[in-house]
Scaffold this motif. Structure first.
Motif, PDB file in Angstrom:
ATOM      1  N   SER A 236     -17.179 -35.081  29.149  1.00 56.57           N
ATOM      2  CA  SER A 236     -18.460 -34.380  29.014  1.00 56.57           C
ATOM      3  C   SER A 236     -19.113 -34.749  27.689  1.00 56.57           C
ATOM      4  CB  SER A 236     -18.256 -32.863  29.087  1.00 56.57           C
ATOM      5  OG  SER A 236     -17.497 -32.409  27.972  1.00 56.57           O
ATOM      6  N   GLU A 237     -20.402 -34.450  27.602  1.00 55.59           N
ATOM      7  CA  GLU A 237     -21.129 -34.663  26.353  1.00 55.59           C
ATOM      8  C   GLU A 237     -22.358 -33.760  26.339  1.00 55.59           C
ATOM      9  OE1 GLU A 237     -22.249 -38.781  26.257  1.00 55.59           O
ATOM     10  OE2 GLU A 237     -23.669 -38.593  27.925  1.00 55.59           O
ATOM     11  N   VAL A 238     -22.693 -33.254  25.170  1.00 53.31           N
ATOM     12  CA  VAL A 238     -23.908 -32.479  24.952  1.00 53.31           C
ATOM     13  C   VAL A 238     -24.612 -33.081  23.744  1.00 53.31           C
ATOM     14  CG1 VAL A 238     -24.901 -30.232  24.400  1.00 53.31           C
ATOM     15  CG2 VAL A 238     -22.917 -30.380  25.932  1.00 53.31           C
ATOM     16  N   VAL A 239     -25.778 -33.663  23.975  1.00 53.56           N
ATOM     17  CA  VAL A 239     -26.533 -34.331  22.912  1.00 53.56           C
ATOM     18  C   VAL A 239     -27.782 -33.508  22.608  1.00 53.56           C
ATOM     19  CG1 VAL A 239     -27.798 -36.408  22.258  1.00 53.56           C
ATOM     20  CG2 VAL A 239     -25.683 -36.598  23.609  1.00 53.56           C
ATOM     21  N   VAL A 240     -27.973 -33.174  21.351  1.00 48.02           N
ATOM     22  CA  VAL A 240     -29.129 -32.398  20.912  1.00 48.02           C
ATOM     23  C   VAL A 240     -30.064 -33.306  20.119  1.00 48.02           C
ATOM     24  CG1 VAL A 240     -29.932 -30.413  19.587  1.00 48.02           C
ATOM     25  CG2 VAL A 240     -27.751 -30.287  20.831  1.00 48.02           C
ATOM     26  N   ILE A 241     -31.318 -33.377  20.555  1.00 47.12           N
ATOM     27  CA  ILE A 241     -32.311 -34.215  19.895  1.00 47.12           C
ATOM     28  C   ILE A 241     -33.218 -33.336  19.038  1.00 47.12           C
ATOM     29  CG2 ILE A 241     -34.235 -35.811  20.215  1.00 47.12           C
ATOM     30  CD1 ILE A 241     -32.997 -36.716  22.799  1.00 47.12           C
ATOM     31  N   PRO A 242     -33.283 -33.575  17.733  1.00 46.17           N
ATOM     32  CA  PRO A 242     -34.131 -32.761  16.869  1.00 46.17           C
ATOM     33  C   PRO A 242     -35.605 -32.831  17.270  1.00 46.17           C
ATOM     34  CG  PRO A 242     -32.590 -34.070  15.575  1.00 46.17           C
ATOM     35  CD  PRO A 242     -32.502 -34.572  16.981  1.00 46.17           C
ATOM     36  N   ASN A 243     -36.232 -31.658  17.316  1.00 45.41           N
ATOM     37  CA  ASN A 243     -37.677 -31.517  17.556  1.00 45.41           C
ATOM     38  C   ASN A 243     -38.120 -31.881  18.972  1.00 45.41           C
ATOM     39  OD1 ASN A 243     -38.176 -30.743  14.816  1.00 45.41           O
ATOM     40  ND2 ASN A 243     -38.003 -32.898  14.240  1.00 45.41           N
ATOM     41  N   ALA A 244     -37.174 -32.100  19.874  1.00 41.94           N
ATOM     42  CA  ALA A 244     -37.548 -32.410  21.255  1.00 41.94           C
ATOM     43  C   ALA A 244     -37.895 -31.119  21.999  1.00 41.94           C
ATOM     44  CB  ALA A 244     -36.420 -33.142  21.968  1.00 41.94           C
ATOM     45  N   ARG A 245     -39.051 -31.114  22.637  1.00 42.28           N
ATOM     46  CA  ARG A 245     -39.495 -29.937  23.375  1.00 42.28           C
ATOM     47  C   ARG A 245     -39.031 -30.003  24.827  1.00 42.28           C
ATOM     48  NH1 ARG A 245     -43.001 -26.881  20.589  1.00 42.28           N
ATOM     49  NH2 ARG A 245     -43.952 -27.795  18.725  1.00 42.28           N
ATOM     50  N   HIS A 246     -39.105 -28.867  25.485  1.00 45.04           N
ATOM     51  CA  HIS A 246     -38.728 -28.818  26.885  1.00 45.04           C
ATOM     52  C   HIS A 246     -39.594 -29.798  27.685  1.00 45.04           C
ATOM     53  CE1 HIS A 246     -36.800 -26.989  30.334  1.00 45.04           C
ATOM     54  NE2 HIS A 246     -37.978 -26.944  30.934  1.00 45.04           N
ATOM     55  N   GLY A 247     -38.944 -30.570  28.549  1.00 44.30           N
ATOM     56  CA  GLY A 247     -39.662 -31.528  29.390  1.00 44.30           C
ATOM     57  C   GLY A 247     -39.810 -32.905  28.789  1.00 44.30           C
ATOM     58  N   PHE A 248     -39.223 -33.150  27.603  1.00 43.81           N
ATOM     59  CA  PHE A 248     -39.478 -34.398  26.882  1.00 43.81           C
ATOM     60  C   PHE A 248     -39.053 -35.643  27.648  1.00 43.81           C
ATOM     61  CE2 PHE A 248     -35.110 -33.430  25.725  1.00 43.81           C
ATOM     62  CZ  PHE A 248     -34.495 -34.662  25.693  1.00 43.81           C
ATOM     63  N   ALA A 249     -38.041 -35.544  28.514  1.00 50.59           N
ATOM     64  CA  ALA A 249     -37.541 -36.728  29.229  1.00 50.59           C
ATOM     65  C   ALA A 249     -38.436 -37.133  30.387  1.00 50.59           C
ATOM     66  CB  ALA A 249     -36.124 -36.471  29.736  1.00 50.59           C
ATOM     67  N   VAL A 250     -39.309 -36.230  30.824  1.00 53.07           N
ATOM     68  CA  VAL A 250     -40.142 -36.497  32.000  1.00 53.07           C
ATOM     69  C   VAL A 250     -41.634 -36.367  31.706  1.00 53.07           C
ATOM     70  CG1 VAL A 250     -40.633 -35.807  34.390  1.00 53.07           C
ATOM     71  CG2 VAL A 250     -38.314 -35.601  33.493  1.00 53.07           C
ATOM     72  N   ARG A 251     -41.986 -35.393  30.855  1.00 57.12           N
ATOM     73  CA  ARG A 251     -43.402 -35.060  30.702  1.00 57.12           C
ATOM     74  C   ARG A 251     -43.917 -35.239  29.277  1.00 57.12           C
ATOM     75  NH1 ARG A 251     -41.237 -30.618  33.392  1.00 57.12           N
ATOM     76  NH2 ARG A 251     -41.731 -29.209  31.669  1.00 57.12           N
ATOM     77  N   PRO A 254     -46.504 -40.476  26.558  1.00 55.07           N
ATOM     78  CA  PRO A 254     -46.032 -41.856  26.421  1.00 55.07           C
ATOM     79  C   PRO A 254     -46.745 -42.625  25.323  1.00 55.07           C
ATOM     80  CG  PRO A 254     -47.459 -41.658  28.335  1.00 55.07           C
ATOM     81  CD  PRO A 254     -47.242 -40.259  27.816  1.00 55.07           C
ATOM     82  N   ASN A 255     -47.864 -42.085  24.836  1.00 56.95           N
ATOM     83  CA  ASN A 255     -48.609 -42.754  23.768  1.00 56.95           C
ATOM     84  C   ASN A 255     -48.231 -42.239  22.384  1.00 56.95           C
ATOM     85  OD1 ASN A 255     -50.187 -44.317  25.616  1.00 56.95           O
ATOM     86  ND2 ASN A 255     -51.374 -42.467  26.053  1.00 56.95           N
ATOM     87  N   ASN A 256     -47.313 -41.283  22.340  1.00 49.68           N
ATOM     88  CA  ASN A 256     -46.819 -40.761  21.077  1.00 49.68           C
ATOM     89  C   ASN A 256     -45.472 -41.418  20.788  1.00 49.68           C
ATOM     90  OD1 ASN A 256     -45.034 -38.825  19.478  1.00 49.68           O
ATOM     91  ND2 ASN A 256     -47.023 -37.816  19.233  1.00 49.68           N
ATOM     92  N   LYS A 257     -45.376 -42.146  19.684  1.00 48.95           N
ATOM     93  CA  LYS A 257     -44.179 -42.932  19.389  1.00 48.95           C
ATOM     94  C   LYS A 257     -42.926 -42.061  19.351  1.00 48.95           C
ATOM     95  CE  LYS A 257     -42.347 -46.259  15.999  1.00 48.95           C
ATOM     96  NZ  LYS A 257     -41.142 -45.506  15.587  1.00 48.95           N
ATOM     97  N   GLU A 258     -43.003 -40.924  18.680  1.00 48.03           N
ATOM     98  CA  GLU A 258     -41.830 -40.060  18.547  1.00 48.03           C
ATOM     99  C   GLU A 258     -41.414 -39.501  19.906  1.00 48.03           C
ATOM    100  OE1 GLU A 258     -40.288 -36.208  15.929  1.00 48.03           O
ATOM    101  OE2 GLU A 258     -42.401 -36.794  15.905  1.00 48.03           O
ATOM    102  N   GLU A 259     -42.372 -39.044  20.697  1.00 47.20           N
ATOM    103  CA  GLU A 259     -42.042 -38.483  22.003  1.00 47.20           C
ATOM    104  C   GLU A 259     -41.496 -39.549  22.940  1.00 47.20           C
ATOM    105  OE1 GLU A 259     -44.864 -35.868  23.840  1.00 47.20           O
ATOM    106  OE2 GLU A 259     -45.474 -34.994  21.930  1.00 47.20           O
ATOM    107  N   LYS A 260     -42.039 -40.759  22.871  1.00 46.64           N
ATOM    108  CA  LYS A 260     -41.521 -41.838  23.714  1.00 46.64           C
ATOM    109  C   LYS A 260     -40.090 -42.185  23.336  1.00 46.64           C
ATOM    110  CE  LYS A 260     -42.518 -46.419  25.584  1.00 46.64           C
ATOM    111  NZ  LYS A 260     -41.089 -46.810  25.518  1.00 46.64           N
ATOM    112  N   GLU A 261     -39.789 -42.190  22.043  1.00 48.42           N
ATOM    113  CA  GLU A 261     -38.426 -42.489  21.603  1.00 48.42           C
ATOM    114  C   GLU A 261     -37.447 -41.430  22.110  1.00 48.42           C
ATOM    115  OE1 GLU A 261     -38.761 -42.806  17.383  1.00 48.42           O
ATOM    116  OE2 GLU A 261     -39.427 -44.911  17.439  1.00 48.42           O
ATOM    117  N   MET A 262     -37.877 -40.178  22.153  1.00 44.88           N
ATOM    118  CA  MET A 262     -37.019 -39.114  22.675  1.00 44.88           C
ATOM    119  C   MET A 262     -36.727 -39.328  24.154  1.00 44.88           C
ATOM    120  SD  MET A 262     -38.786 -35.797  20.877  1.00 44.88           S
ATOM    121  CE  MET A 262     -38.721 -35.523  19.114  1.00 44.88           C
TER     122      MET A 262
END
Length: 279
Positions: A236-251, A254-262
């Motif tokens: 198992s693994e649990v990875v926490v990304i700093p400052n990532a908001r709910h939905g970051f992997a899908v919604r 895409p034009n925000n560099k930080e959000e795209k990297e997340m």
């Protein structure tokens, strides 16, 4: 009921490359790799967020998963059988509820809140994940007993879909005696209870979430990690990304560099996870 962040985010542009079909009683979007051989060992099923199976966002994700893993990816509709997914129009309503300020905000917010509730409350009743889970389980049972009888099956759950994939990871068996799935992955989960739903996880389980995600508070994320780490025979693994908001992997934007990297980090985690468990 899901938090307001479950209904926020950016709409992505296409194109998408998959096709629609009817499979085991459900409409399904099917994505396959375009530039590499199709995997003969693994198959992936994606459980959607609140916006359902037919968004460009989620279909684009399915296309990328297929291309990067080589697996066929199924994105079934588990909501339209007797309900509807959340319409994309609610995103702008929620944004206004959270952003309107001053006297004008004081005037319009009651109307906006009522408008949001008109969508959110019926959605939560129709598509309660516990209510929908029997349909999810039956689909996975039918899948395991047919085209996936000799394949390894990975499941992905975003937001709303986390309940389903977490319960599938409890190790239930299909009619043919095999586990319904082989490995699970969830990004920014909602609708799961900690510790109850995590304590029974028996199959490989991967989570990625932001530290400011109100759908699963950080204290519950830490508790999830503790519970899974105690299971010495469980990968198992649990990875926490700093400052990532709910939905970051899908919604995310895409034009925000930080959000795209997340979003890219979550995708890389999934590819590595299923590269390990679906071969």
């Amino acid at each position: 009921m899901p938090c307001a962040d479950c209904y926020r985010g950016h709409d992505h542009l296409g194109p998408v490359h998959g096709r629609e079909a009817v499979l085991h009683g459900h409409d399904v979007y099917i994505a396959e790799p375009q530039n590499r051989p199709l995997s003969q060992t693994g198959l992936i099923v994606v459980l959607s967020d609140a916006f359902g199976w037919d968004t460009i966002n989620l279909r684009g994700v399915a296309d990328r998963y297929a291309e990067r893993t080589g697996c066929k990816v199924y994105l079934p509709d588990f909501m339209y059988v007797s309900g509807t997914s959340a319409p994309a129009s609610i995103k702008s309503v929620i944004d206004r509820v959270l952003s309107e300020k001053g006297f004008w905000g004081w005037l319009v917010k009651p109307w906006l809140i009522l408008k949001a509730a008109y969508i959110m409350v019926p959605f939560s009743v129709r598509n309660n994940p516990e209510k929908r889970y029997p349909g999810v389980r039956q689909f996975m049972d039918d899948l395991r007993c047919s085209e996936a009888s000799d394949l390894k099956v990975g499941v992905v759950g975003f937001c709303w879909g986390a309940y389903g994939i977490t319960h599938l990871a409890h190790g239930g068996l299909a009619r043919n005696g095999k586990t319904l799935i082989d490995a699970a992955f969830t990004a920014h989960p909602s609708e799961i209870k900690v510790p109850e739903h995590i304590e029974d996880v028996k199959l490989p389980y991967s989570m990625v979430i932001g530290d400011i995600d109100f759908a699963l508070p950080l204290k519950d994320v830490r508790k999830t990690a503790e519970i899974l780490e105690r299971k010495k025979d469980l990968d198992s693994e649990v990875v926490v990304i700093p400052n990532a908001r709910h939905g970051f992997a899908v919604r995310g934007n895409p034009n925000n560099k930080e959000e795209k990297e997340m979003a890219d980090q979550a995708e890389d985690q999934l590819v590595k996870w299923f590269g390990k468990h679906l071969v």
